[in-house]
Design an enzyme around this catalytic site. Structure first.
Site, mmCIF file in Angstrom:
data_model
loop_
_atom_site.group_PDB
_atom_site.id
_atom_site.type_symbol
_atom_site.label_atom_id
_atom_site.label_comp_id
_atom_site.label_asym_id
_atom_site.label_seq_id
_atom_site.Cartn_x
_atom_site.Cartn_y
_atom_site.Cartn_z
ATOM 1 C CE1 TYR A 156 19.869 115.606 56.696
ATOM 2 C CE2 TYR A 156 18.586 117.499 55.944
ATOM 3 C CZ TYR A 156 19.520 116.945 56.791
ATOM 4 O OH TYR A 156 20.112 117.736 57.757
ATOM 5 C CB THR A 200 29.742 122.158 58.314
ATOM 6 O OG1 THR A 200 29.095 121.824 57.074
ATOM 7 C CG2 THR A 200 28.688 122.350 59.396
#
Length: 247
Positions: free
Chosen positions: A144, A179
């Site tokens: 990532y 989130t």
């Protein structure tokens, strides 16, 4: 028809928040996501939004998307689609590595390349969404973080080459954002650690990231290109930090 923006990864999170902000500003938005069902739900009731499912890691799918929008004036492209896959280096096999690279880095390259002709015509803007992991390494983020560092550098390559056509290209590097996904997987220990490491002592909000994206796509940022903007509450500035010394 006025200004139109393409937002990838628009079915949820930062992409959906950015879509809603663009719509509020009077833009039309082409919402792109590979989750067709969730994309359709997200687009329901959003006047001025068009939902077009597409896997941005698939060159043929991206080419088809660009062809389908060939008659549309495109003023901004937000490359937000991303795959979060965290794990130790030894457990990140090549399949996992390639899946992350395909969406996070290849997708930005493919979408930007496909829509460069349209953006030349409007002297438009590209905003690539990287991550604070592009600027500082962290555990469990070998694929990532590397993919997002690639996005940050690709942004500068694009800015240098496309600037002569009036296309501005910038990169937003969000820090920890509140989130639904993050709150579902972050333990209280992780939440407390971020509180101590972020000078503003909190997670960011999706709308705060969207505001930075919208600004970079606007005429207010008409002389800003090739930049990496960390929207992170000061997280990058803390370095290693000594939370025990803070109040």
């Amino acid at each position: 028809m006025g200004e139109t923006a393409i937002v990838t990864g628009a079915a949820r999170g930062i992409g959906l928040a950015t879509t809603k902000l663009f719509l509020a500003e009077g833009r039309r938005v082409v919402m792109v996501d590979n989750d067709a069902e969730e994309l359709a739900r997200a687009a329901t009731g959003l006047e001025g939004a068009t939902a077009l499912p597409c896997d941005v890691s698939d060159p043929d799918a991206v080419a088809g998307l660009a062809e389908g929008l060939s008659g549309t004036r495109i003023d901004a492209l937000v490359n937000n689609a991303g795959l979060a896959d965290f794990g130790p280096i030894e457990e990140t096999d090549f399949t996992r590595w390639r899946a992350v690279m395909a969406t996070n880095l290849d997708g930005v390259f493919l979408m930007s390349q496909a829509f460069t002709p349209a953006l030349k015509a409007t002297r438009g803007a590209i905003v690539n969404i990287a991550s604070i992991s592009a600027l500082r390494a962290s555990t469990l983020r070998v694929a990532y973080g590397t993919s997002k560092a690639g996005v940050a550098h690709l942004t500068q390559q694009q800015a240098v080459e496309l600037g002569e056509y009036g296309i501005r290209v910038n990169c937003v590097c969000p820090g920890p954002v509140r989130t639904k996904l993050a709150m579902a997987v972050h333990t209280q220990d992780i939440i407390d650690a971020y509180h101590d490491a972020i000078p503003l002592n909190r997670y960011g909000r999706e709308t705060e990231i969207a505001e930075a994206i919208a600004w970079l796509c606007s005429e207010k940022a008409s002389f800003v290109t090739g930049q990496r903007l960390a929207v992170d509450g000061g997280f990058e500035a803390t370095g290693i930090g000594l939370p025990a010394l803070r109040g």
